[in-house]
Scaffold this motif. Structure first.
Motif, PDB file in Angstrom:
ATOM      1  N   SER A  62       0.838  -1.199   0.000  1.00  0.00           N
ATOM      2  CA  SER A  62       0.000   0.000   0.000  1.00  0.00           C
ATOM      3  C   SER A  62       0.871   1.247   0.000  1.00  0.00           C
ATOM      4  N   ILE A  63       0.255   2.366  -0.322  1.00  0.00           N
ATOM      5  CA  ILE A  63       0.958   3.655  -0.331  1.00  0.00           C
ATOM      6  C   ILE A  63       0.525   4.416   0.911  1.00  0.00           C
ATOM      7  N   ASP A  64       1.486   4.891   1.692  1.00  0.00           N
ATOM      8  CA  ASP A  64       1.176   5.557   2.956  1.00  0.00           C
ATOM      9  C   ASP A  64       0.207   6.716   2.740  1.00  0.00           C
ATOM     10  N   TYR A  65      -0.814   6.781   3.620  1.00  0.00           N
ATOM     11  CA  TYR A  65      -1.869   7.773   3.473  1.00  0.00           C
ATOM     12  C   TYR A  65      -1.362   9.210   3.620  1.00  0.00           C
ATOM     13  N   ASP A  66      -0.306   9.398   4.379  1.00  0.00           N
ATOM     14  CA  ASP A  66       0.183  10.770   4.613  1.00  0.00           C
ATOM     15  C   ASP A  66       1.518  11.035   3.920  1.00  0.00           C
ATOM     16  N   SER A  67       1.854  10.213   2.912  1.00  0.00           N
ATOM     17  CA  SER A  67       3.134  10.386   2.226  1.00  0.00           C
ATOM     18  C   SER A  67       3.039  11.453   1.147  1.00  0.00           C
ATOM     19  N   PRO A  68       4.172  12.067   0.778  1.00  0.00           N
ATOM     20  CA  PRO A  68       4.167  13.035  -0.332  1.00  0.00           C
ATOM     21  C   PRO A  68       3.674  12.413  -1.631  1.00  0.00           C
ATOM     22  N   ARG A  69       3.916  11.109  -1.811  1.00  0.00           N
ATOM     23  CA  ARG A  69       3.491  10.457  -3.042  1.00  0.00           C
ATOM     24  C   ARG A  69       1.973  10.448  -3.165  1.00  0.00           C
ATOM     25  N   ILE A  70       1.266  10.137  -2.079  1.00  0.00           N
ATOM     26  CA  ILE A  70      -0.197  10.082  -2.157  1.00  0.00           C
ATOM     27  C   ILE A  70      -0.752  11.481  -2.382  1.00  0.00           C
ATOM     28  N   LEU A  71      -0.088  12.492  -1.822  1.00  0.00           N
ATOM     29  CA  LEU A  71      -0.537  13.869  -2.057  1.00  0.00           C
ATOM     30  C   LEU A  71      -0.363  14.233  -3.533  1.00  0.00           C
ATOM     31  N   HIS A  72       0.715  13.740  -4.139  1.00  0.00           N
ATOM     32  CA  HIS A  72       0.947  14.001  -5.566  1.00  0.00           C
ATOM     33  C   HIS A  72      -0.106  13.283  -6.414  1.00  0.00           C
ATOM     34  N   ILE A  73      -0.452  12.058  -6.027  1.00  0.00           N
ATOM     35  CA  ILE A  73      -1.488  11.304  -6.751  1.00  0.00           C
ATOM     36  C   ILE A  73      -2.820  12.041  -6.675  1.00  0.00           C
ATOM     37  N   GLU A  74      -3.186  12.509  -5.482  1.00  0.00           N
ATOM     38  CA  GLU A  74      -4.433  13.256  -5.316  1.00  0.00           C
ATOM     39  C   GLU A  74      -4.441  14.507  -6.182  1.00  0.00           C
ATOM     40  N   SER A  75      -3.314  15.220  -6.205  1.00  0.00           N
ATOM     41  CA  SER A  75      -3.229  16.464  -6.977  1.00  0.00           C
ATOM     42  C   SER A  75      -3.402  16.202  -8.474  1.00  0.00           C
ATOM     43  N   ARG A  76      -2.746  15.159  -8.983  1.00  0.00           N
ATOM     44  CA  ARG A  76      -2.858  14.838 -10.409  1.00  0.00           C
ATOM     45  C   ARG A  76      -4.284  14.430 -10.767  1.00  0.00           C
ATOM     46  N   LEU A  77      -4.895  13.610  -9.930  1.00  0.00           N
ATOM     47  CA  LEU A  77      -6.262  13.165 -10.211  1.00  0.00           C
ATOM     48  C   LEU A  77      -7.243  14.334 -10.129  1.00  0.00           C
ATOM     49  N   LEU A  78      -7.043  15.216  -9.173  1.00  0.00           N
ATOM     50  CA  LEU A  78      -7.928  16.378  -9.053  1.00  0.00           C
ATOM     51  C   LEU A  78      -7.828  17.250 -10.298  1.00  0.00           C
ATOM     52  N   HIS A  79      -6.640  17.388 -10.830  1.00  0.00           N
ATOM     53  CA  HIS A  79      -6.456  18.182 -12.059  1.00  0.00           C
ATOM     54  C   HIS A  79      -7.230  17.548 -13.218  1.00  0.00           C
ATOM     55  N   VAL A  80      -7.207  16.209 -13.299  1.00  0.00           N
ATOM     56  CA  VAL A  80      -7.944  15.508 -14.353  1.00  0.00           C
ATOM     57  C   VAL A  80      -9.441  15.716 -14.184  1.00  0.00           C
ATOM     58  N   LEU A  81      -9.926  15.608 -12.938  1.00  0.00           N
ATOM     59  CA  LEU A  81     -11.355  15.738 -12.680  1.00  0.00           C
ATOM     60  C   LEU A  81     -11.854  17.142 -12.988  1.00  0.00           C
ATOM     61  N   LYS A  82     -11.040  18.138 -12.723  1.00  0.00           N
ATOM     62  CA  LYS A  82     -11.443  19.521 -13.008  1.00  0.00           C
ATOM     63  C   LYS A  82     -11.460  19.813 -14.502  1.00  0.00           C
ATOM     64  N   GLY A  83     -10.579  19.150 -15.252  1.00  0.00           N
ATOM     65  CA  GLY A  83     -10.549  19.365 -16.693  1.00  0.00           C
ATOM     66  C   GLY A  83      -9.912  20.697 -17.056  1.00  0.00           C
TER      67      GLY A  83
END
Length: 445
Positions: free
Chosen positions: A169-190
């Motif tokens: 698993s990927i740590d919930y509070d890691s910089p990597r998961i924050l980067h994943i969230e940021s990239r996905l949010l950018h996709v969702l916003k369009g």
């Protein structure tokens, strides 16, 4: 149950109130198995019982719900997915254990120890799911499980991921998961920065994916209809009527629509999450039409108190029923898993002008099983030639196109179902008829 001789009647009552009593009876009805549950009432206990039944893919064709002060009794007429009575002893034993447990053992968080669970929500558009899976593949995330719902121009996703290389698993509070969230949010916003998009790690407290998807879409206000008004829609549209029974202090909710699996779960889930308590209810199925009636109050004991509240509940119940309705051609993919597989599959769908309306992905060992429903970009049935081209490109041996099932014969909604007076009509008709059918009263004729 055999009681120890030293227990008095009060102690027996306390034990029964703390521990639900479950009876599974195959003798009362010739066509269905009766499942009876009675215990002390608590908020959400009805939903827990319905959830156990529907998670086993059991059909609930009739039901009777009743409570008196702090006590309740629920009776369900159930069959297996083939319409037969329950005869498998392992299923019966599982039912008894699950319904008899304060906290059902089968409820597990969406993200297990080796997975990280993500929640996505936003405005739907052609190719969106392809972009989501492409980002995850690019960031080295393997998709273990995913459930995707779309409704009224909105999308909700639950995706369990792990590190593609290590399988951890990927740590919930890691910089990597924050980067994943940021990239996905950018996709969702369009490209236009659409408001209301959300990408976040899922709460560890989540225990049931379907209920969480309902909650996400409810929070996203997908029930605020943008399509034509009810009068222009077909008779398959769910009809919901609500009125107050002032003398008894109840609001009477009546639902009539095409029957389908998990219909009762979707309705009860919505009532529960909107913080209403079901005190009495009857469920009946006539052919392919389901009739449901509930006598409810808010958790504070009050019935629905305003026209705005009434209209909001009607919209929310209709949305809950529609979310799981099948939209589009069913495609089933079963093949060996590999990095980026879902990205490739959804990209192929996008490049052929197909819109994903619903998806369910499950990976076990080295194999992945994916069920996807698709339409054309305008939401209309997909061209068979396009579907065949997709099959040839992905894998003609692994991608199965489900043949069209016979359509249910249309039934006209009962006149007046959308207005006042329906609930009390059913009280004198459906209520007593169901008591008789459930074997709880005898005929007086």
């Amino acid at each position: 149950m055999t009681w120890p001789t030293y227990l008095n009647e009060y102690e027996k009552l306390v034990i029964r109130m703390d521990n639900p009593r479950v009876v599974i009876d195959n003798g009362v009805c010739s066509t269905a198995t009766l499942v009876k549950v009675d215990s002390a009432r608590k908020h959400g206990i009805l939903l827990e019982a319905v959830q156990v039944l529907t998670d086993l893919n059991l059909s609930i064709k009739k039901a009777y719900i009743s409570s008196d002060c702090r006590w309740f009794m629920d009776v369900f007429h159930v069959t297996d997915q083939f319409g037969s009575k329950l005869t498998d002893e392992s299923v019966i034993s599982y039912l008894e254990q699950s319904l008899d447990t304060e906290k059902n053992d089968f409820e597990q968080p969406i993200g297990a120890e080796d997975y990280t669970a993500l929640e996505l929500a936003g405005a739907d558009r052609p190719g969106l799911l392809s972009e989501v899976f492409a980002v995850l593949a690019d960031l080295g995330c393997g998709v273990v499980d995913a459930k995707v719902w779309t409704h009224n121009g909105r999308i909700a996703c639950l995706i369990s991921i792990h590190d593609e290389l290590s399988g951890a698993s990927i740590d919930y509070d890691s910089p990597r998961i924050l980067h994943i969230e940021s990239r996905l949010l950018h996709v969702l916003k369009g490209d236009h920065g659409v408001c209301g998009a959300r990408a976040a790690v899922s709460s560890a407290a989540i225990s049931h994916p379907d209920r969480r998807l309902h909650q996400i879409m409810f929070a996203d206000r997908d029930y605020e209809r943008t399509s034509p008004p009810l009068t222009t829609l077909s008779s398959s549209f769910p009809a919901v009527s609500i009125q107050n029974w002032i003398e008894r202090g109840y609001s009477v909710v009546t639902v009539q629509c095409l029957d389908r699996p998990k219909l009762l779960f979707d309705v009860v889930c919505t009532l529960t999450d909107m913080e209403y308590v079901v005190f009495h209810g009857t469920i009946d199925t006539d052919g392919h039409i389901a009739h449901q009636e509930f006598y409810i109050r808010h958790k504070d004991g009050s019935p629905i108190s305003s026209e705005a509240e009434r209209q909001r509940m009607i919209q929310c119940l209709q949305a809950a029923i529609e979310r799981r309705s099948i939209k589009g051609q069913r495609l089933e993919l079963y093949m060996e898993d590999r990095p980026g597989l879902l990205s490739e599959v959804t990209r192929t769908l996008r490049e052929n002008g197909l819109l994903v309306t619903r998806a369910d992905v499950s990976t076990k060992g080295d194999m992945t099983s994916t069920v996807i429903y698709v339409t054309d970009a305008a939401g209309q049935p997909a061209d068979p030639g396009v579907i065949d081209a997709v099959r040839q490109r992905i894998s003609p041996d692994c991608l199965i196109v489900e043949e069209k099932r016979p359509q249910f014969r249309r039934h006209e909604v009962a006149p007046g179902l959308g207005g006042v007076g329906v609930g009390l009509f059913y009280l004198g008709n459906l209520f007593w008829r169901n008591l008789y059918n459930l074997g709880l009263i005898k005929s007086f004729s």
